[in-house]
Scaffold this motif. Sequence first.
Motif, mmCIF file in Angstrom:
data_model
loop_
_atom_site.group_PDB
_atom_site.id
_atom_site.type_symbol
_atom_site.label_atom_id
_atom_site.label_comp_id
_atom_site.label_asym_id
_atom_site.label_seq_id
_atom_site.Cartn_x
_atom_site.Cartn_y
_atom_site.Cartn_z
ATOM 1 N N VAL A 30 1.152 -1.095 0.113
ATOM 2 C CA VAL A 30 -0.212 0.026 0.020
ATOM 3 C C VAL A 30 1.090 1.348 -0.041
ATOM 4 C CG1 VAL A 30 -1.869 1.329 1.270
ATOM 5 C CG2 VAL A 30 -2.028 -1.303 1.150
ATOM 6 N N GLY A 31 0.755 2.191 -1.165
ATOM 7 C CA GLY A 31 1.363 3.403 -1.015
ATOM 8 C C GLY A 31 0.709 4.409 -1.376
ATOM 9 N N LEU A 32 1.568 5.664 -1.814
ATOM 10 C CA LEU A 32 0.649 6.869 -1.903
ATOM 11 C C LEU A 32 1.471 7.416 -3.329
ATOM 12 C CD1 LEU A 32 -1.039 9.228 -1.253
ATOM 13 C CD2 LEU A 32 0.979 10.314 0.048
ATOM 14 N N SER A 33 0.670 7.702 -4.420
ATOM 15 C CA SER A 33 1.283 8.104 -5.636
ATOM 16 C C SER A 33 1.213 9.686 -5.532
ATOM 17 C CB SER A 33 0.400 7.618 -6.724
ATOM 18 O OG SER A 33 1.028 8.147 -7.994
ATOM 19 N N VAL A 34 2.150 10.126 -5.950
ATOM 20 C CA VAL A 34 2.249 11.812 -6.195
ATOM 21 C C VAL A 34 2.876 11.975 -7.641
ATOM 22 C CG1 VAL A 34 3.002 14.006 -5.230
ATOM 23 C CG2 VAL A 34 2.314 12.354 -3.708
ATOM 24 N N SER A 35 2.423 12.681 -8.555
ATOM 25 C CA SER A 35 3.036 13.063 -9.667
ATOM 26 C C SER A 35 2.766 14.521 -9.963
ATOM 27 C CB SER A 35 2.380 12.136 -10.801
ATOM 28 O OG SER A 35 0.920 12.566 -11.363
ATOM 29 N N LEU A 36 3.707 15.222 -10.808
ATOM 30 C CA LEU A 36 3.334 16.433 -11.172
ATOM 31 C C LEU A 36 4.349 16.611 -12.430
ATOM 32 C CD1 LEU A 36 5.278 19.290 -9.070
ATOM 33 C CD2 LEU A 36 5.780 16.711 -8.699
ATOM 34 N N PRO A 37 3.986 17.528 -13.382
ATOM 35 C CA PRO A 37 4.711 17.960 -14.560
ATOM 36 C C PRO A 37 6.120 18.724 -14.385
ATOM 37 C CG PRO A 37 2.866 19.169 -14.878
ATOM 38 C CD PRO A 37 2.605 18.385 -13.588
ATOM 39 N N LEU A 38 7.004 18.560 -14.770
ATOM 40 C CA LEU A 38 8.392 19.517 -14.490
ATOM 41 C C LEU A 38 8.470 20.710 -15.593
ATOM 42 C CD1 LEU A 38 10.882 16.844 -13.636
ATOM 43 C CD2 LEU A 38 9.770 18.358 -12.196
ATOM 44 N N ASN A 39 8.347 21.736 -15.369
ATOM 45 C CA ASN A 39 7.813 22.897 -16.194
ATOM 46 C C ASN A 39 9.425 23.261 -16.562
ATOM 47 O OD1 ASN A 39 5.282 22.611 -15.642
ATOM 48 N ND2 ASN A 39 5.131 24.928 -14.687
ATOM 49 N N LEU A 40 9.935 22.460 -17.585
ATOM 50 C CA LEU A 40 11.284 23.001 -18.136
ATOM 51 C C LEU A 40 11.324 23.680 -19.438
ATOM 52 C CD1 LEU A 40 13.276 19.589 -17.213
ATOM 53 C CD2 LEU A 40 13.112 21.719 -15.894
ATOM 54 N N PHE A 41 10.503 23.263 -20.144
ATOM 55 C CA PHE A 41 10.278 23.835 -21.459
ATOM 56 C C PHE A 41 9.117 24.673 -21.853
ATOM 57 C CE2 PHE A 41 12.130 19.545 -21.805
ATOM 58 C CZ PHE A 41 13.477 19.830 -22.160
ATOM 59 N N ASN A 42 7.999 23.975 -21.502
ATOM 60 C CA ASN A 42 6.660 24.740 -21.666
ATOM 61 C C ASN A 42 6.174 25.314 -20.200
ATOM 62 O OD1 ASN A 42 4.010 25.632 -22.226
ATOM 63 N ND2 ASN A 42 3.204 23.786 -23.090
ATOM 64 N N ARG A 43 6.366 26.773 -20.352
ATOM 65 C CA ARG A 43 5.830 27.475 -19.108
ATOM 66 C C ARG A 43 4.767 28.478 -19.353
ATOM 67 N NH1 ARG A 43 11.107 27.490 -19.029
ATOM 68 N NH2 ARG A 43 11.167 29.618 -19.739
ATOM 69 N N ASN A 44 3.982 28.077 -20.525
ATOM 70 C CA ASN A 44 2.652 28.871 -21.002
ATOM 71 C C ASN A 44 3.105 30.174 -21.153
ATOM 72 O OD1 ASN A 44 -0.096 28.571 -21.683
ATOM 73 N ND2 ASN A 44 -0.326 29.716 -19.861
ATOM 74 N N GLN A 45 4.496 30.333 -21.863
ATOM 75 C CA GLN A 45 5.011 31.615 -22.330
ATOM 76 C C GLN A 45 4.140 32.338 -23.182
ATOM 77 O OE1 GLN A 45 6.544 28.805 -22.193
ATOM 78 N NE2 GLN A 45 9.077 29.108 -22.147
ATOM 79 N N GLY A 46 3.864 31.925 -24.328
ATOM 80 C CA GLY A 46 2.969 32.421 -25.428
ATOM 81 C C GLY A 46 1.667 32.814 -24.942
ATOM 82 N N ASN A 47 0.812 31.845 -24.188
ATOM 83 C CA ASN A 47 -0.516 32.405 -23.936
ATOM 84 C C ASN A 47 -0.369 33.621 -23.016
ATOM 85 O OD1 ASN A 47 -2.047 30.651 -25.354
ATOM 86 N ND2 ASN A 47 -1.692 28.843 -23.872
#
Length: 424
Positions: free
Chosen positions: A295-312
């Motif tokens: 039994v475990g706990l899953s945690v995930s998140l994207p790493l904002n290395l390239f797309n940081r929503n700069q264009g929008n």
Amino acid sequence: MQKTILLLATLLLLLQANSKAQLNTDTIQVTLPAAEKIFLQNNLELLAAKYNIDANKALIQQAKLWDNPILLTDQNVYDGKFFRHNSQYGEVFIQVQQLIRTAGKRSKLAQLAADNTEISQEQFEEILRNLRYTLRADLLETQHLLKISKVYTSEINEVDKLVKGMDEVYKVGNISLKDNMRLKALLFGLQNELINIRTQLFPIQNEIKMLLQSTDSAFIEPVFTYRLPDIINAPLPPEDSLVAYALQERPDEKIARKSLELQQHNLVFQKALAKPDVSIGPEYDQRNSYVPNYVGLSVSLPLNLFNRNQGNIKSAEYSIKAQEQLTGLSGSRIRNEVISNLQKVKYLQSINNTEQLGFSTDYEKLFQKMVNSYVNRQISLLDFTDFLDAYKDTRLKLLEQHNNLVKSVNDLNYTVNKTITPIQ
């Protein structure tokens, strides 16, 4: 000559028949308040705009909802045997993940939906303002054309009596054929002009019935109770107060301001989107870990290395600048419209006066005297026809001048989005 006389007589009969047919059309009289009440109840464009508001309100509720959790499961299919699973063999994996939006993305998205709802509400008010103005303008124009028709009808009736009387006089040889035909030509011209005036009513009536969603074939005749002297002498508020009120209350200006707020909130939302969201949840694994039942706990998140929503983000910044210019343009346009219409009303009030109304009444009396003078052969046919032309032109110019004043007042009420001078 006989062919010409016969043709002219035929045309006169056709014109008279056409004129009588139009006059005998069924008529429904309606006051402006009654017309506006029907308009508010039946107009389909308004109903569509109301549904659009409800649709945007639903999007506010949708934006506030949490994302659904995700269930992921895995079970062995083949382990020497298909679907073998017991206390010694087989694996079961179960994971539940919940997306947690960071940086207040849900509340910011709900704010955008709320902005769109407010814009749709003001768009409804703008549609209502424009359609109501169109209805008022059409009813006023109908009244104006009916007044013009009344001038022509009055003149036609008198000339028609003269034509019938002169036919008898011509038979006994007391007037020439030339004079008799000239009088008939005058009648023909008046009847033709009346038909042209009545023809202008058809597209206006069609638009009125579209606005009221009326399927009745009857002619809709507006009934106004306003008094022209009251409009001529009506006091007008100061220019600055009218401009300030219009800038505060006009729906199109509210749309411009709210659109600017929408773009500003969109920039905040786009910056929030640059922050990574987190997915978190429990997981269970049977016989595929260092313990039989993991039994475990899953945690995930994207790493904002390239797309940081700069264009929008950059696009949202430029959209704010563009909307700032449009908002300023809207304010300048409204200011100029109010000032221009106010000056127009003041000018038309100054050139219209109650003396003109008395002059119009006196001119009517003079018209009857001139008819009697011609019948009694006290004036020539040339003098009589010249007077008829002058009488008609003067009456029409007076009507046009009065109509311009009433229309300008209606335009000012529309421009300010407030009843400055009532027209009922």
